[in-house]
Design an enzyme around this catalytic site. Structure first.
Site, PDB file in Angstrom:
ATOM      1  N   LYS A  48     -20.964  -6.794   3.618  1.00 53.09           N
ATOM      2  CA  LYS A  48     -20.102  -6.279   2.301  1.00 53.09           C
ATOM      3  C   LYS A  48     -19.724  -7.594   1.117  1.00 53.09           C
ATOM      4  O   LYS A  48     -19.613  -7.522  -0.234  1.00 53.09           O
ATOM      5  CB  LYS A  48     -18.324  -5.788   2.486  1.00 53.09           C
ATOM      6  CG  LYS A  48     -18.941  -4.758   4.183  1.00 53.09           C
ATOM      7  CD  LYS A  48     -17.814  -3.732   3.606  1.00 53.09           C
ATOM      8  CE  LYS A  48     -16.923  -4.488   5.019  1.00 53.09           C
ATOM      9  NZ  LYS A  48     -15.760  -3.279   5.489  1.00 53.09           N
TER      10      LYS A  48
ATOM     11  N   GLU B  14       1.198  -1.320   0.152  1.00 54.31           N
ATOM     12  CA  GLU B  14       0.063   0.225   0.062  1.00 54.31           C
ATOM     13  C   GLU B  14       1.044   0.993   0.075  1.00 54.31           C
ATOM     14  O   GLU B  14       2.021   1.482   0.991  1.00 54.31           O
ATOM     15  CB  GLU B  14      -0.405  -0.170   1.052  1.00 54.31           C
ATOM     16  CG  GLU B  14      -1.545   1.151   1.342  1.00 54.31           C
ATOM     17  CD  GLU B  14      -2.340   1.169   2.681  1.00 54.31           C
ATOM     18  OE1 GLU B  14      -3.744   1.258   2.280  1.00 54.31           O
ATOM     19  OE2 GLU B  14      -2.584   2.318   3.441  1.00 54.31           O
TER      20      GLU B  14
HETATM   21  P1  FAD Z   1     -18.142  -0.342   6.555  1.00 56.74           P
HETATM   22  O1  FAD Z   1     -17.985  -1.483   6.455  1.00 56.74           O
HETATM   23  O2  FAD Z   1     -19.274   0.371   6.636  1.00 56.74           O
HETATM   24  O3  FAD Z   1     -18.444  -0.279   8.095  1.00 56.74           O
HETATM   25  C1  FAD Z   1     -18.243   1.178   8.784  1.00 56.74           C
HETATM   26  C2  FAD Z   1     -18.712   0.837   9.994  1.00 56.74           C
HETATM   27  O4  FAD Z   1     -20.791   0.904  10.177  1.00 56.74           O
HETATM   28  C3  FAD Z   1     -18.689   0.000  11.193  1.00 56.74           C
HETATM   29  O5  FAD Z   1     -18.194   0.356  12.493  1.00 56.74           O
HETATM   30  C4  FAD Z   1     -19.703  -1.762  11.048  1.00 56.74           C
HETATM   31  O6  FAD Z   1     -19.729  -2.360  11.715  1.00 56.74           O
HETATM   32  C5  FAD Z   1     -20.679  -0.487  10.568  1.00 56.74           C
HETATM   33  N1  FAD Z   1     -21.670  -1.067   9.396  1.00 56.74           N
HETATM   34  C6  FAD Z   1     -20.898  -1.360   8.653  1.00 56.74           C
HETATM   35  N2  FAD Z   1     -22.503  -1.770   7.797  1.00 56.74           N
HETATM   36  C7  FAD Z   1     -23.595  -1.784   8.176  1.00 56.74           C
HETATM   37  C8  FAD Z   1     -24.687  -1.601   8.503  1.00 56.74           C
HETATM   38  N3  FAD Z   1     -25.380  -1.860   7.141  1.00 56.74           N
HETATM   39  N4  FAD Z   1     -25.451  -1.164   9.253  1.00 56.74           N
HETATM   40  C9  FAD Z   1     -25.016  -1.000  10.061  1.00 56.74           C
HETATM   41  N5  FAD Z   1     -23.671  -0.335  10.482  1.00 56.74           N
HETATM   42  C10 FAD Z   1     -23.139  -1.114   9.487  1.00 56.74           C
HETATM   43  N6  FAD Z   1      -9.698   5.196   4.851  1.00 56.74           N
HETATM   44  C11 FAD Z   1      -9.977   6.789   3.647  1.00 56.74           C
HETATM   45  O7  FAD Z   1     -10.026   7.671   3.434  1.00 56.74           O
HETATM   46  N7  FAD Z   1      -8.412   6.298   2.054  1.00 56.74           N
HETATM   47  C12 FAD Z   1      -8.039   4.925   1.886  1.00 56.74           C
HETATM   48  O8  FAD Z   1      -7.728   5.317   0.908  1.00 56.74           O
HETATM   49  C13 FAD Z   1      -8.919   4.138   3.262  1.00 56.74           C
HETATM   50  N8  FAD Z   1      -8.058   3.024   2.929  1.00 56.74           N
HETATM   51  C14 FAD Z   1      -8.243   1.624   3.499  1.00 56.74           C
HETATM   52  C15 FAD Z   1      -7.773   0.681   3.973  1.00 56.74           C
HETATM   53  C16 FAD Z   1      -8.326  -0.501   4.585  1.00 56.74           C
HETATM   54  C17 FAD Z   1      -7.318  -1.707   4.444  1.00 56.74           C
HETATM   55  C18 FAD Z   1      -8.712  -0.391   5.645  1.00 56.74           C
HETATM   56  C19 FAD Z   1      -8.523  -1.311   7.238  1.00 56.74           C
HETATM   57  C20 FAD Z   1      -9.283   1.281   5.950  1.00 56.74           C
HETATM   58  C21 FAD Z   1      -9.199   1.889   5.610  1.00 56.74           C
HETATM   59  N9  FAD Z   1      -9.212   3.196   4.853  1.00 56.74           N
HETATM   60  C22 FAD Z   1      -8.892   4.266   4.457  1.00 56.74           C
HETATM   61  C23 FAD Z   1      -9.937   3.628   6.495  1.00 56.74           C
HETATM   62  C24 FAD Z   1     -11.969   3.036   6.620  1.00 56.74           C
HETATM   63  O9  FAD Z   1     -12.208   4.211   5.292  1.00 56.74           O
HETATM   64  C25 FAD Z   1     -12.651   3.935   7.941  1.00 56.74           C
HETATM   65  O10 FAD Z   1     -11.875   2.678   9.162  1.00 56.74           O
HETATM   66  C26 FAD Z   1     -14.192   4.168   7.399  1.00 56.74           C
HETATM   67  O11 FAD Z   1     -14.145   3.870   9.318  1.00 56.74           O
HETATM   68  C27 FAD Z   1     -14.722   2.522   7.507  1.00 56.74           C
HETATM   69  O12 FAD Z   1     -14.868   2.026   5.773  1.00 56.74           O
HETATM   70  P2  FAD Z   1     -15.908   0.304   5.938  1.00 56.74           P
HETATM   71  O13 FAD Z   1     -15.231  -0.129   4.580  1.00 56.74           O
HETATM   72  O14 FAD Z   1     -14.573  -0.088   6.438  1.00 56.74           O
HETATM   73  O15 FAD Z   1     -16.821   0.754   6.620  1.00 56.74           O
END
Ligand code: FAD
Length: 290
Positions: A170, A17
């Site tokens: 997801k 990354e």
């Molecule tokens: P989600 O999967 O939507 O989860 C967010 C929260 O909501 C979690 O607590 C989950 O339990 C809850 N949730 C999920 N779906 C639901 C639902 N349907 N109903 C109720 N609750 C739900 N951030 C950036 O800005 N740019 C990046 O490039 C970036 N790269 C990343 C790469 C990796 C490998 C990782 C692990 C994280 C990265 N992040 C990045 C950080 C990420 O954007 C944050 O952690 C963000 O807060 C959550 O994104 P997510 O896609 O995991 O969200």
């Protein structure tokens, strides 16, 4: 190559990354970054993922880097993308740009709440969670989709079992690969694998590894990601915190031990957070039993 095929072929898959450089003299910083990536290319990474700055702050720069990785290094790039602040038409237009670059993969994320806001607010005509974004990408493109996983639970979610049910959403929406948040205690990762298996999640789960390279970095990582650093490692780091070279060596040695244990347990790959530098990542990869 598509992520789902990459993880079928070889084991363990090595991937990196990077993030788009910020601040002044960006062009110079990007040239330096490409020198670092050229050094790392000897490890034959199957892909390089490029982060998407919080709130879309690097939207164009992410794609510029992706283009250059493909053209100059001939390595498969994977752009990260978040749905922060975007409506469906805006998301669609960005996805079209990605497809014009003839890319196969995307890392789809919800993103963090914009600066100064505590809670993530669903944008008008946009999405509130990553599973909705995954579903949208799946139905509008042919991209292979990676998503984020959190072995120590996402910070907004109070319960790992619930977080895993949300991860499953997801996967059901069409994700092919899970890349995890960094962690330092493999115990959390192995427990996560057990729990995801119980939840019938059967796509590859790739551990995210960040070799520690400075003491201040450790403090920042803990506060940003909430991950736990094992006490024995923390004690060592504290003991040598005034000696930069000692800290680097402790970080590399620890990452080698951590990765070897993961490999011995059959992980499909290692996703290394390079922080745009080759030194620590090279030292770790050179020392692994690959
Ligand atoms: P989600 O999967 O939507 O989860 C967010 C929260 O909501 C979690 O607590 C989950 O339990 C809850 N949730 C999920 N779906 C639901 C639902 N349907 N109903 C109720 N609750 C739900 N951030 C950036 O800005 N740019 C990046 O490039 C970036 N790269 C990343 C790469 C990796 C490998 C990782 C692990 C994280 C990265 N992040 C990045 C950080 C990420 O954007 C944050 O952690 C963000 O807060 C959550 O994104 P997510 O896609 O995991 O969200």
């Amino acid at each position: 190559m598509r992520l789902e095929d990459i993880y079928q072929n070889q084991k363990p898959v090595i991937s990196f990354e990077i993030f788009p450089p910020k601040g002044e003299k960006i062009e110079e910083k990007i040239d330096v970054l490409f020198q670092e990536l050229k050094t790392l290319s000897k490890f034959n990474p199957s892909y390089i993922s490029v982060t998407y700055g919080a709130g879309g702050s690097t939207r164009e720069k992410t794609l510029d880097l992706v283009k250059r990785i493909k053209a100059e290094l001939n390595i498969c790039p994977t752009p990260h993308f978040t749905c922060v602040g975007l409506s469906r038409p805006e998301i669609l237009s960005y996805l079209e740009n990605i497809q014009k670059l003839d890319l196969n993969n995307i890392l789809a994320l919800r993103g963090d709440p914009p600066k100064g806001e505590e809670k993530f607010v669903k944008p008008k005509d946009g999405f509130g969670y990553a599973n909705e974004l995954v579903e949208y990408i799946k139905s509008n493109t042919d991209l292979n989709i990676a998503v984020a996983g959190y072995p120590e639970c996402h910070q907004e979610c109070g319960c790992l079992d619930e977080d895993i049910l949300n991860l499953k959403r997801k996967v059901n929406a069409g994700a092919s690969v899970i890349i995890t948040q960094l962690f330092y205690d493999n115990k959390f990762f192995f427990e996560y694998l057990d729990k995801t298996k119980q939840a019938d999640i059967d796509i590859p789960i790739i551990p995210g590894i960040l070799p520690i390279s400075s003491y201040t970095q450790v403090e920042r990582i803990i506060s940003l990601s909430g991950c736990k650093v094992p006490e024995s490692l923390m004690k060592k780091l504290e003991k040598y915190k005034d000696n930069k070279d000692d800290i680097k060596k402790i970080g590399v040695d620890y990452a080698v031990e951590q990765c070897n244990e993961l490999i011995d347990n059959g992980v499909p790959g290692l996703h290394i957070y390079t922080l745009n530098k080759s030194e620590a990542t090279s030292s770790v990869l050179e020392a692994l039993n690959l």
